[in-house]
Scaffold this motif. Structure first.
Motif, PDB file in Angstrom:
ATOM      1  N   LEU A 297     -28.983 -49.258  42.927  1.00  0.00           N
ATOM      2  CA  LEU A 297     -30.396 -49.038  42.655  1.00  0.00           C
ATOM      3  C   LEU A 297     -30.639 -47.653  42.059  1.00  0.00           C
ATOM      4  O   LEU A 297     -31.405 -47.500  41.104  1.00  0.00           O
ATOM      5  N   SER A 298     -29.957 -46.646  42.595  1.00  0.00           N
ATOM      6  CA  SER A 298     -30.136 -45.293  42.054  1.00  0.00           C
ATOM      7  C   SER A 298     -29.653 -45.210  40.612  1.00  0.00           C
ATOM      8  O   SER A 298     -30.299 -44.598  39.752  1.00  0.00           O
ATOM      9  N   ALA A 299     -28.512 -45.854  40.321  1.00  0.00           N
ATOM     10  CA  ALA A 299     -27.986 -45.845  38.950  1.00  0.00           C
ATOM     11  C   ALA A 299     -28.936 -46.552  37.992  1.00  0.00           C
ATOM     12  O   ALA A 299     -29.175 -46.081  36.868  1.00  0.00           O
ATOM     13  N   GLU A 300     -29.512 -47.672  38.431  1.00  0.00           N
ATOM     14  CA  GLU A 300     -30.425 -48.427  37.560  1.00  0.00           C
ATOM     15  C   GLU A 300     -31.723 -47.668  37.338  1.00  0.00           C
ATOM     16  O   GLU A 300     -32.272 -47.659  36.232  1.00  0.00           O
ATOM     17  N   ILE A 301     -32.224 -47.020  38.381  1.00  0.00           N
ATOM     18  CA  ILE A 301     -33.455 -46.233  38.240  1.00  0.00           C
ATOM     19  C   ILE A 301     -33.249 -45.099  37.242  1.00  0.00           C
ATOM     20  O   ILE A 301     -34.083 -44.864  36.361  1.00  0.00           O
ATOM     21  N   GLU A 302     -32.120 -44.413  37.353  1.00  0.00           N
ATOM     22  CA  GLU A 302     -31.836 -43.319  36.424  1.00  0.00           C
ATOM     23  C   GLU A 302     -31.644 -43.839  35.002  1.00  0.00           C
ATOM     24  O   GLU A 302     -32.000 -43.168  34.028  1.00  0.00           O
ATOM     25  N   SER A 303     -31.096 -45.057  34.856  1.00  0.00           N
ATOM     26  CA  SER A 303     -30.905 -45.624  33.520  1.00  0.00           C
ATOM     27  C   SER A 303     -32.234 -45.963  32.858  1.00  0.00           C
ATOM     28  O   SER A 303     -32.308 -46.117  31.638  1.00  0.00           O
ATOM     29  N   GLN A 304     -33.323 -46.074  33.667  1.00  0.00           N
ATOM     30  CA  GLN A 304     -34.648 -46.333  33.117  1.00  0.00           C
ATOM     31  C   GLN A 304     -35.315 -45.055  32.614  1.00  0.00           C
ATOM     32  O   GLN A 304     -36.464 -45.082  32.168  1.00  0.00           O
ATOM     33  N   GLY A 305     -34.583 -43.948  32.685  1.00  0.00           N
ATOM     34  CA  GLY A 305     -35.119 -42.687  32.189  1.00  0.00           C
ATOM     35  C   GLY A 305     -35.777 -41.825  33.252  1.00  0.00           C
ATOM     36  O   GLY A 305     -36.371 -40.787  32.933  1.00  0.00           O
ATOM     37  N   VAL A 306     -35.671 -42.240  34.531  1.00  0.00           N
ATOM     38  CA  VAL A 306     -36.239 -41.455  35.623  1.00  0.00           C
ATOM     39  C   VAL A 306     -35.283 -40.321  35.969  1.00  0.00           C
ATOM     40  O   VAL A 306     -34.076 -40.533  36.099  1.00  0.00           O
ATOM     41  N   SER A 307     -35.799 -39.111  36.110  1.00  0.00           N
ATOM     42  CA  SER A 307     -34.943 -37.967  36.423  1.00  0.00           C
ATOM     43  C   SER A 307     -34.385 -38.079  37.831  1.00  0.00           C
ATOM     44  O   SER A 307     -34.948 -38.787  38.683  1.00  0.00           O
ATOM     45  N   ARG A 308     -33.270 -37.372  38.092  1.00  0.00           N
ATOM     46  CA  ARG A 308     -32.667 -37.423  39.426  1.00  0.00           C
ATOM     47  C   ARG A 308     -33.604 -36.863  40.490  1.00  0.00           C
ATOM     48  O   ARG A 308     -33.617 -37.338  41.623  1.00  0.00           O
ATOM     49  N   LYS A 309     -34.405 -35.871  40.124  1.00  0.00           N
ATOM     50  CA  LYS A 309     -35.317 -35.286  41.090  1.00  0.00           C
ATOM     51  C   LYS A 309     -36.377 -36.296  41.512  1.00  0.00           C
ATOM     52  O   LYS A 309     -36.692 -36.433  42.701  1.00  0.00           O
ATOM     53  N   VAL A 310     -36.908 -37.040  40.553  1.00  0.00           N
ATOM     54  CA  VAL A 310     -37.904 -38.059  40.866  1.00  0.00           C
ATOM     55  C   VAL A 310     -37.249 -39.217  41.609  1.00  0.00           C
ATOM     56  O   VAL A 310     -37.810 -39.765  42.562  1.00  0.00           O
ATOM     57  N   ALA A 311     -36.024 -39.626  41.196  1.00  0.00           N
ATOM     58  CA  ALA A 311     -35.313 -40.704  41.875  1.00  0.00           C
ATOM     59  C   ALA A 311     -35.069 -40.340  43.337  1.00  0.00           C
ATOM     60  O   ALA A 311     -35.229 -41.171  44.236  1.00  0.00           O
ATOM     61  N   ALA A 312     -34.665 -39.084  43.587  1.00  0.00           N
ATOM     62  CA  ALA A 312     -34.442 -38.627  44.956  1.00  0.00           C
ATOM     63  C   ALA A 312     -35.717 -38.750  45.779  1.00  0.00           C
ATOM     64  O   ALA A 312     -35.710 -39.205  46.928  1.00  0.00           O
ATOM     65  N   ASP A 313     -36.858 -38.369  45.179  1.00  0.00           N
ATOM     66  CA  ASP A 313     -38.132 -38.448  45.877  1.00  0.00           C
ATOM     67  C   ASP A 313     -38.508 -39.899  46.184  1.00  0.00           C
ATOM     68  O   ASP A 313     -39.082 -40.192  47.241  1.00  0.00           O
ATOM     69  N   MET A 314     -38.142 -40.836  45.283  1.00  0.00           N
ATOM     70  CA  MET A 314     -38.434 -42.248  45.515  1.00  0.00           C
ATOM     71  C   MET A 314     -37.705 -42.768  46.740  1.00  0.00           C
ATOM     72  O   MET A 314     -38.191 -43.686  47.419  1.00  0.00           O
ATOM     73  N   PHE A 315     -36.525 -42.196  47.030  1.00  0.00           N
ATOM     74  CA  PHE A 315     -35.758 -42.581  48.212  1.00  0.00           C
ATOM     75  C   PHE A 315     -36.114 -41.738  49.436  1.00  0.00           C
ATOM     76  O   PHE A 315     -35.528 -41.908  50.503  1.00  0.00           O
TER      77      PHE A 315
END
Length: 341
Positions: A41-59
């Protein structure tokens, strides 16, 4: 907010995973599932152009903790060993042992857990039991029995997935195909079986061998390849939904080329359209297989390069829930039986 939709999809997905994990009598290890979901899920979210900082916050994680977790899970290649596997392996290597000796061997585990796992293995035909109380003896069935339940089942499942991946991704190299199916050491045996049967063949090129596959077809009633067929159907459904969402338009239109329709029919034993409704799957399958055969015949006579093809994936399915059936397949917040979506 899509939270409620995501929660509902997760619940339904766990029902499917639970069914698959016990479908063949073998209890598939699940301890790695949560970590695998996070990593994918983290890899797919980042592949959508979401930054790692925002992805981390989503989790709900700080960036540093998120990065450490991704790195740690990415370095893990094998799921942990289950008590179910450990008990079976122990009895196969040691031969028949008493109940007391078995409980002593796994003393770090709760007695109830060991006995529950042992009972499950007996019911599954992998162990036998004789005697009573502490004098009860447990032993593994002959190696041929385990091979029938495990090795052949696993090889059949993996062969189907490799065949499907080779067909969906023509002219892949062996390394590319191995990475695509994320297979372990059994990949070599699965590929060899497919090549021996003619379903996959090696094609020499100037830059090295590539793989070509025969059309992926699982005949109705076949006991082989059903696992890959399940994945193919599941992938078709989720890909269509994801494609619809990527267009930022989840509403249906009459001229849609991407999307899906779900119809719920309410019938009874004396309903005049009962046979027509129940025969929908067979009728649709026949119609679409005839169309597929025509398209295949034309493509064989008039081939075009793979990179010039538009691939259309059409999926369909049918379930029947009768009044006396358990209501575990009804969707959350289900519509009227005559509803549509």
């Amino acid at each position: 907010m899509a939270r409620h939709l995501i929660d509902s999809i997760m619940r339904q997905t766990t029902v499917l995973i639970a069914q698959l994990s016990t479908a063949s009598g073998i209890r598939s290890p699940l301890s790695h599932v949560a970590d695998q979901v996070f990593l994918s899920l983290s890899a797919e979210i980042e592949s959508q152009g979401v930054s790692r900082k925002v992805a981390a916050d989503m989790f709900g994680l700080a960036l540093r903790g998120y990065q450490r977790k991704v790195a740690r899970l990415g370095a893990t290649t094998q799921p942990s060993r289950t008590l179910w596997q450990a008990v079976l392996d122990y009895l196969e290597s040691q031969g028949p042992v008493t109940r007391a000796k078995l409980l002593s061997r796994f003393g770090s585990q709760e007695e109830g857990a060991v006995l529950a796992v042992t009972a499950d293995l007996v019911n599954g035909g992998l162990l036998y039991r004789a005697g009573q109380g502490d004098a009860t003896v447990f032993g593994a069935m002959p190696e041929a029995s385990r091979r029938r339940f495990t090795d052949e089942e696993e090889l059949n499942a993996l062969s189907g997935l490799v065949w499907l991946a080779a067909f969906r991704n023509p002219r892949s190299t062996e390394a590319e195909l191995r990475k695509r199916v994320a297979a372990d050491e059994a990949f070599d045996a699965a590929l060899a079986a497919l090549i021996d049967s003619g379903r996959v063949r090696r094609i020499p090129t100037a830059s090295g061998d590539v793989l070509e596959a025969e059309p992926f077809i699982v005949e109705v009633g076949s006991s082989e390849g059903w696992q890959a067929a399940v994945f193919d159907h599941f992938q078709a459904v989720t890909t269509a939904i994801a494609a619809k969402l990527r267009r930022r338009n989840a509403r249906a239109a009459a001229n849609d080329e991407v999307g899906g329709t779900t119809l719920h029919f309410g019938i009874h034993d004396e309903h005049p359209l009962r046979a027509e409704v129940l025969g929908s799957l067979a009728h649709t399958r026949k119609t679409m297989e005839e169309l597929w055969a025509k398209v295949t015949e034309h493509n064989t006579a008039h081939p075009v390069p793979e990179d010039e093809r538009t691939v259309v994936t059409f999926y369909f399915g049918q379930t029947v829930r009768r009044p006396d059936d358990a209501d575990d397949e009804a969707p959350a917040g289900k519509a009227d039986e005559e509803g549509r979506s």
